[in-house]
Design an enzyme around this catalytic site. Structure first.
Site, PDB file in Angstrom:
ATOM      1  N   LYS A 236     -69.637 -35.522  -3.445  1.00 35.52           N
ATOM      2  CA  LYS A 236     -67.706 -34.604  -3.258  1.00 35.52           C
ATOM      3  C   LYS A 236     -68.029 -33.332  -4.077  1.00 35.52           C
ATOM      4  CE  LYS A 236     -62.828 -34.682  -5.112  1.00 35.52           C
ATOM      5  NZ  LYS A 236     -62.286 -35.649  -5.411  1.00 35.52           N
ATOM      6  N   GLU A 286     -51.122 -31.999 -12.326  1.00 39.84           N
ATOM      7  CA  GLU A 286     -52.297 -32.615 -13.044  1.00 39.84           C
ATOM      8  C   GLU A 286     -52.105 -32.460 -14.414  1.00 39.84           C
ATOM      9  OE1 GLU A 286     -55.420 -31.570 -10.697  1.00 39.84           O
ATOM     10  OE2 GLU A 286     -57.018 -33.121 -12.220  1.00 39.84           O
ATOM     11  N   GLU A 330     -62.167 -40.661  -2.268  1.00 44.37           N
ATOM     12  CA  GLU A 330     -62.367 -39.389  -2.933  1.00 44.37           C
ATOM     13  C   GLU A 330     -61.679 -39.561  -4.353  1.00 44.37           C
ATOM     14  OE1 GLU A 330     -60.271 -36.678  -0.601  1.00 44.37           O
ATOM     15  OE2 GLU A 330     -59.867 -34.865  -2.014  1.00 44.37           O
ATOM     16  N   GLU A 464     -54.179 -29.327   5.219  1.00 38.09           N
ATOM     17  CA  GLU A 464     -53.560 -29.696   4.052  1.00 38.09           C
ATOM     18  C   GLU A 464     -53.597 -28.229   3.041  1.00 38.09           C
ATOM     19  OE1 GLU A 464     -55.675 -32.270   1.581  1.00 38.09           O
ATOM     20  OE2 GLU A 464     -56.239 -31.471  -0.787  1.00 38.09           O
ATOM     21  N   LYS A 468     -50.386 -26.630   1.183  1.00 36.71           N
ATOM     22  CA  LYS A 468     -50.258 -25.856  -0.902  1.00 36.71           C
ATOM     23  C   LYS A 468     -49.814 -24.657  -0.709  1.00 36.71           C
ATOM     24  CE  LYS A 468     -54.434 -30.008  -1.801  1.00 36.71           C
ATOM     25  NZ  LYS A 468     -54.821 -29.637  -2.438  1.00 36.71           N
TER      26      LYS A 468
HETATM   27  C1  LIG Z   1     -57.584 -28.507  -6.461  1.00 34.64           C
HETATM   28  C2  LIG Z   1     -56.715 -29.102  -5.477  1.00 34.64           C
HETATM   29  O1  LIG Z   1     -56.078 -30.209  -5.749  1.00 34.64           O
HETATM   30  C3  LIG Z   1     -56.293 -31.380  -5.909  1.00 34.64           C
HETATM   31  C4  LIG Z   1     -55.371 -31.963  -6.769  1.00 34.64           C
HETATM   32  C5  LIG Z   1     -54.833 -33.068  -6.076  1.00 34.64           C
HETATM   33  C6  LIG Z   1     -55.294 -33.294  -4.891  1.00 34.64           C
HETATM   34  C7  LIG Z   1     -56.583 -33.370  -3.807  1.00 34.64           C
HETATM   35  C8  LIG Z   1     -56.810 -33.210  -2.949  1.00 34.64           C
HETATM   36  O2  LIG Z   1     -56.375 -34.097  -2.396  1.00 34.64           O
HETATM   37  O3  LIG Z   1     -58.349 -33.226  -2.535  1.00 34.64           O
HETATM   38  C9  LIG Z   1     -57.634 -32.551  -5.388  1.00 34.64           C
HETATM   39  O4  LIG Z   1     -58.746 -32.630  -5.616  1.00 34.64           O
HETATM   40  C10 LIG Z   1     -55.894 -27.718  -5.290  1.00 34.64           C
HETATM   41  O5  LIG Z   1     -54.472 -28.452  -4.802  1.00 34.64           O
HETATM   42  O6  LIG Z   1     -55.851 -26.368  -5.018  1.00 34.64           O
END
Ligand SMILES: C=C(O[C@H]1C=CC=C(C(=O)O)[C@@H]1O)C(=O)O
Length: 477
Positions: A236, A286, A330, A464, A468
């Protein structure tokens, strides 16, 4: 009835207080004791406090969790430690955390608390770490590690607001008495009233130019990562992207934070400022590490879907996320990694069941993880072990970090890195600095990333990170 003094006095009030606390401050000669005084005040917005009492070119720290009704602001550094680039250092990955821990140990017994302050429960050390322990960039807005004790701080817990001033003025000195008198003078009213005039006089930035979007770079990096995953080099990796924007005028930090706070009530709103008026801010969902009375909580947060336009669509998107084999994989890497790290430290962690964390613009797979702390464990030791988790780096961690360093054409700075505070009694709150931006005058670099595993689709990952970025753009411009 509170008497609202005239405007001249109000301007004077915050000016005079700043002078007393920051400007006419004695220089520390022989590692003298820091005297810490406190005053309970009536409620005040912590951003108003920050706007009105931070002198230019003083460091600052702000973090607010609206759900928990907790917030802290810290202004200026009466004492600090910076750890610069650590490339080539023995044990570099852990050393910067160790140095900050040493700073705490060297200083925590050197603070003399006046009044009946329950000092054990008050954040005194404010800290941030860059994502990596080294950087090849010539200029860095924030060092690899920084920890400081502030001159001035405000701590909010539910409806309690406590102002704390840390100083080298001796106990019972006239200067200290004057500061105390000022803090007692209907503090919040005085600050707030003048702020309204200040705030409304600020212009609202509107037009921005996109300096760089280069989204094809992002999809190239995803494709490259998928190849590395197919060849078993990695399992990953979190691929991040930087969006660079420029305004005609400087970004308004307080307005941006106010917007973030309004738009993201379920996130930690945070901002770290350096001496050059450069800021790293964001709205992160987080939590890296929270310790309160020996109860540790951390989040495994990975796997994402948008929010639906109505309840029905939203629950379908949520169900699909909970049942997606790829998203669960993931997520599981992160949950297992954190669980294993805490177990190796002998902490006997327990996991809550997998659930959805629904934020205003996005939803995530979320596993809160709990543990009880043994006496000998200090928070920065745990952070050194946990950071970076596979939610922001990948698996295996070292290979993912090497890829990130060689493939990302920008420095992550505080993006995806630990940002938080500690008290003198082993309590702390550290978040992961995601959904964030580095602001330098009228320039901003926005950061967003997405976890890539076998089966990830570049277009979906792009959607995604656009989601963000959108959340950040809405707040900043
Ligand atoms: C690394 C990030 O999110 C992390 C935290 C939640 C979900 C994430 C995802 O689904 O990829 C990422 O692991 C970011 O928003 O820059």
């Amino acid at each position: 009835m509170p008497v609202i003094p005239d405007n001249h006095f109000l301007t004077d009030y915050s000016q005079k207080l700043k002078e007393l606390i920051f400007l006419s401050h004695p220089v520390n000669k022989n590692d003298e004791q820091i005297v810490s005084i406190s005053q309970e005040i009536s409620p005040i917005d912590l951003l108003v406090f920050l706007a009105m009492l931070k002198p230019e070119n003083q460091v600052s720290f702000y973090c607010e969790n609206q759900r928990k009704q907790e917030a802290v602001v810290a202004i200026g550094a009466i004492k600090s430690l910076e750890v610069k680039n650590e490339r080539g250092e023995m044990n570099g990955r852990y050393n910067r955390f160790q140095q900050c821990q040493n700073f705490i140990e060297d200083n925590q017994d050197n603070i003399a608390f006046e009044d009946n302050l329950d000092s054990q429960k008050i954040p005194y050390f404010f800290s941030s770490f860059n994502f990596l322990e080294h950087s090849s960039d010539n200029y860095q807005a924030f060092p690899q590690a920084k920890i400081f004790i502030p001159y001035l701080q405000l701590v909010k817990k539910a409806n309690n607001y406590l102002v704390i001033v840390n100083t080298y003025h001796p106990k019972k000195s006239p200067e200290l008495n004057l500061i105390k008198q000022y803090l007692k003078q209907d503090f919040s009213q005085n600050i707030l009233h003048y702020y309204h005039r200040f705030y409304h006089s600020q212009s609202t930035p509107s037009r921005y130019t996109l300096e760089q979007s280069n989204y094809h770079n992002f999809t190239d990096k995803v494709n490259h990562s998928l190849k590395a995953i197919a060849s078993d080099k990695l399992t990953k990796i979190v691929v991040a992207h930087a969006l660079e924007i420029k305004l005609e005028e400087n970004f308004n930090i307080i307005k941006s934070l106010t917007n973030l706070r309004g738009n993201h009530p379920d996130c930690y709103i945070f901002c770290v400022g350096n001496e050059k008026e450069e800021y790293f801010l964001g709205a992160s969902p987080e939590r890296l590490l929270s310790i309160q009375d020996r109860q540790l909580v951390t989040d495994a947060l990975a796997g994402s879907a948008p929010r639906g336009k109505n309840d029905y669509d939203d629950s379908i998107l949520g169900e699909n996320l909970l049942n997606s084999e790829k998203e669960k994989r993931e997520h599981q890497f992160v949950s297992d990694y954190i669980f294993e790290k805490l177990s190796i430290m002998g902490l006997s962690p327990k996991r809550a069941s997998l659930q959805l964390l629904k934020l205003s613009n996005i939803q995530h797979l979320w596993t809160p993880i709990y543990a009880e702390i043994r006496e000998e464990c200090n928070p920065l030791e745990i952070i050194a072990q946990l950071h970076p988790t596979p939610a922001v780096a990948g698996i295996p961690i070292d290979i993912a970090c090497e890829e990130i360093e060689s493939y990302e054409n920008f420095d992550r700075s505080l993006y995806a890195a630990p940002i938080g505070w500690l008290d003198t009694n082993g309590n702390c709150e550290f978040i992961v600095g995601i959904r964030s931006a580095l602001i330098q005058g009228n320039y901003a670099r926005l950061y967003a990333g997405a976890g890539i595993v076998a089966g990830s689709k570049p277009d979906q990952e792009l959607t995604e990170i656009e989601l963000k970025f959108q959340a950040l753009l809405q707040a900043l411009v």
